[in-house]
Design an enzyme around this catalytic site. Structure first.
Site, PDB file in Angstrom:
ATOM      1  CG  ASP A  32      -2.065   0.978   1.100  1.00  0.00           C
ATOM      2  OD1 ASP A  32      -3.213   0.534   0.983  1.00  0.00           O
ATOM      3  OD2 ASP A  32      -1.810   2.214   1.099  1.00  0.00           O
ATOM      4  CB  ILE A  33       0.837   4.174  -2.262  1.00  0.00           C
ATOM      5  CG1 ILE A  33       1.924   5.037  -2.846  1.00  0.00           C
ATOM      6  CG2 ILE A  33      -0.430   4.963  -2.020  1.00  0.00           C
ATOM      7  CD1 ILE A  33       1.611   5.536  -4.261  1.00  0.00           C
ATOM      8  CG  ASN A  88     -12.106  -0.350   4.124  1.00  0.00           C
ATOM      9  OD1 ASN A  88     -12.488  -0.688   5.244  1.00  0.00           O
ATOM     10  ND2 ASN A  88     -10.947   0.247   3.923  1.00  0.00           N
ATOM     11  N   GLY A  94     -15.118   4.038   4.144  1.00  0.00           N
ATOM     12  CA  GLY A  94     -14.010   4.822   3.598  1.00  0.00           C
ATOM     13  C   GLY A  94     -13.371   4.208   2.372  1.00  0.00           C
ATOM     14  CD  GLN A  95     -14.884  -0.172  -1.802  1.00  0.00           C
ATOM     15  OE1 GLN A  95     -16.014  -0.305  -1.329  1.00  0.00           O
ATOM     16  NE2 GLN A  95     -14.398  -0.942  -2.769  1.00  0.00           N
ATOM     17  CG  HIS A 101      -8.821  -3.071  -2.133  1.00  0.00           C
ATOM     18  ND1 HIS A 101      -9.773  -2.362  -2.835  1.00  0.00           N
ATOM     19  CD2 HIS A 101      -8.594  -2.377  -0.992  1.00  0.00           C
ATOM     20  CE1 HIS A 101     -10.102  -1.277  -2.147  1.00  0.00           C
ATOM     21  NE2 HIS A 101      -9.405  -1.271  -1.018  1.00  0.00           N
ATOM     22  CG  HIS A 103      -6.856  -2.777   3.266  1.00  0.00           C
ATOM     23  ND1 HIS A 103      -6.100  -1.668   2.986  1.00  0.00           N
ATOM     24  CD2 HIS A 103      -8.086  -2.529   2.759  1.00  0.00           C
ATOM     25  CE1 HIS A 103      -6.848  -0.777   2.340  1.00  0.00           C
ATOM     26  NE2 HIS A 103      -8.056  -1.278   2.196  1.00  0.00           N
TER      27      HIS A 103
HETATM   28  P1  AMP Z   1      -9.735   1.479   0.430  1.00  0.00           P
HETATM   29  O1  AMP Z   1      -9.782   2.763   1.209  1.00  0.00           O
HETATM   30  O2  AMP Z   1     -10.153   0.267   1.186  1.00  0.00           O
HETATM   31  O3  AMP Z   1     -10.467   1.622  -0.896  1.00  0.00           O
HETATM   32  O4  AMP Z   1      -8.202   1.236   0.118  1.00  0.00           O
HETATM   33  C1  AMP Z   1      -7.526   1.732  -0.986  1.00  0.00           C
HETATM   34  C2  AMP Z   1      -6.071   1.665  -0.648  1.00  0.00           C
HETATM   35  O5  AMP Z   1      -5.330   1.777  -1.860  1.00  0.00           O
HETATM   36  C3  AMP Z   1      -5.592   2.795   0.281  1.00  0.00           C
HETATM   37  O6  AMP Z   1      -5.040   2.230   1.457  1.00  0.00           O
HETATM   38  C4  AMP Z   1      -4.539   3.521  -0.562  1.00  0.00           C
HETATM   39  O7  AMP Z   1      -3.442   3.963   0.197  1.00  0.00           O
HETATM   40  C5  AMP Z   1      -4.142   2.457  -1.576  1.00  0.00           C
HETATM   41  N1  AMP Z   1      -3.630   2.950  -2.838  1.00  0.00           N
HETATM   42  C6  AMP Z   1      -4.189   3.864  -3.655  1.00  0.00           C
HETATM   43  N2  AMP Z   1      -3.440   4.037  -4.754  1.00  0.00           N
HETATM   44  C7  AMP Z   1      -2.396   3.186  -4.647  1.00  0.00           C
HETATM   45  C8  AMP Z   1      -1.251   2.894  -5.468  1.00  0.00           C
HETATM   46  N3  AMP Z   1      -1.044   3.515  -6.643  1.00  0.00           N
HETATM   47  N4  AMP Z   1      -0.365   1.980  -5.028  1.00  0.00           N
HETATM   48  C9  AMP Z   1      -0.553   1.345  -3.847  1.00  0.00           C
HETATM   49  N5  AMP Z   1      -1.597   1.576  -3.038  1.00  0.00           N
HETATM   50  C10 AMP Z   1      -2.509   2.492  -3.425  1.00  0.00           C
END
Ligand code: AMP
Ligand code: ZN
Length: 112
Positions: A32-33, A88, A94-95, A101, A103
């Site tokens: 995760d970024i 999520n 907060g999705q 995906h 986590h």
């Molecule tokens: P959610 O809030 O459950 O939809 O999670 C989306 C997740 O994707 C968040 O934790 C972000 O930090 C992560 N995210 C978004 N863009 C990227 C990316 N380019 N590379 C890695 N993680 C990402």
């Protein structure tokens, strides 16, 4: 089936860089970024769907496959002392990315 505009589909296609941890023909795991724990990985299916409510047979088979694989990947990522899985669903959770995906959080004791 991938989506043209989805950020995770772009990662699957290699159009956006990611820090890959595991990949096979069905799933991808990358860092995760914006990590919310010392270790924060995202496991995604290599087909695009948004929500668990869109589940069908093929999607449930992939999700089942992912859930079987995740313990192996977690172990190889050093999460031998445990980890948390979060999926999520929707705005109240907060999705932010609407490609299903999982986590994978760990590497430290997690607050609930
Ligand atoms: P959610 O809030 O459950 O939809 O999670 C989306 C997740 O994707 C968040 O934790 C972000 O930090 C992560 N995210 C978004 N863009 C990227 C990316 N380019 N590379 C890695 N993680 C990402
Ligand atoms: Zn997607």
């Amino acid at each position: 089936m991938l989506d043209k505009d989805c950020i995770f589909c772009k990662i699957i296609r290699g159009e956006i860089p990611s820090s890959k941890v595991y990949e096979d023909d069905k799933m991808l795991v990358f860092k995760d970024i914006e990590p919310k724990a010392k270790v924060h990985l995202l496991a995604i299916p290599k087909n695009h769907f948004k929500l668990l409510s869109e589940m069908d047979k093929e999607r449930s088979e992939i999700l089942n496959y992912m859930l079987k694989k995740i313990p192996e990947i977690a172990n190889e990522s050093g999460l031998k002392n445990g980890y948390r899985l979060v999926i999520n669903q929707g705005d109240d959770a907060g999705q932010t990315v609407f490609h299903l995906h999982v986590h994978i959080l760990g590497g430290e004791t997690l607050d609930w």
